[in-house]
Design a protein around this motif. Sequence first.
Motif: not given
Length: 309
Positions: A133-136, A152-157, A272-274
Amino acid sequence: MLFRQLEYLVALARERHFARAAQACYVSQPALSEAIRKLEDELDVPLVRRGRRYEGLTPEGERIVVWAQRILADRDALKNEVGALRTGLSGRLRIGAIPTASGAVSLLTGPFCAEHPLVTVEVMADLQSDDILRQLQNFELDAGVTYLHKGLADGFRAVPLYEERYALLTTTADGLAHRTTATWAEASRLPLCLLTEAMQGRRVLDDVFAEAGVRPSPRVETDSVATLFAHVRTGRWASVVPHTWLHVFGVPHGMRALPLTEPTRTVPVGLVVTTREPGSVMARALTDLARHAGVAATLEQLPGRQGAP
């Protein structure tokens, strides 16, 4: 020149060492240092805390690095978008995967490369979920394959790929060899080789063992799923492995893979992507493919439970 300066600053923030950053950028250390100094002059703020060695970025430098990562990612996305319109998708797709899921990544990269023959793929298969997630977020990856959590944190789908389930890997000489399944409690009493406690895949196993009312005491721990298979092969150990790795290795000669029950537990794994737009054209193409790749169907059945005699 600005893009080059930003690339040098991002490399320095990542490597935390002038010589390593210069090496990563294929320039001399003096050239990298001078380019960053010129960037400081242009922005009229200090970016690097300098002493006898690299001491980190200033608060202003930390903020500029975030902008630099975004600008460079947008530049690359623009180039890829234009290239895709002109000649088809080309460039480099960067995927990060947790170790337990890395055996399933080929079910995405194979059809992706067939569909986009001008693209090369880099898979980093030894990352933890937080690293992915950090590297994305830092634009160091285009996509990740990892466990999916409800929050799943905001900013990801995410695109669900399959449900990870588990098998007891043991030898045909073991007392459980004649069985078609094994319980988690039975597995806990065997001489086990498991993943290390620092890995999320191991923490998932510990939760299931706890649900069964037992606590495993592995004699050997490793950060490599392949090493689990190697230890079981010696005949001295048993292990609990994700079923995706049976897809990779099959059930090796002299081994048995018994589905684990009581409880029967699965954990969702997905791509997972942003959510950032327009985002990476690579990520969009991989996401589109993942939705119809049929990864779950491919992994639906475990291989034969017994290896070759």
